[in-house]
Motif scaffolding. Structure first.
Motif: not given
Length: 78
Positions: A12, A14-15, A18-19, A39-40
């Protein structure tokens, strides 16, 4: 795959990071780029462009029109 609460929390966080990077940071460092790529990869490839020297331009945030407007306002003293 069962994840521990600590692992869920880390994913969570890390996400969230990233956002933050992909949606708010205009120039990323090499380390930030690598984090986003991990991540993406596809979204990173679409938005981040190498400025050389370990700096990456985030076109998801950068706006040419806003940049020109900012320069114009500075030149006019607005």
């Amino acid at each position: 795959m069962n994840m521990t609460p600590e692992e869920i929390y880390q994913v969570q966080q890390d996400h969230k990071e990233y956002q933050r990077l992909i949606n708010t940071v205009e120039i990323l460092t090499q380390a930030e780029y690598e984090f986003c790529k991990a991540w993406d990869d596809e979204e990173t490839w679409n938005y981040l462009f190498d400025l050389t020297g370990g700096r990456w331009l985030n076109t998801n945030v950068y706006s040419e029109a806003e940049h020109h407007d900012h320069i114009y306002r500075m030149e006019c003293g607005l």
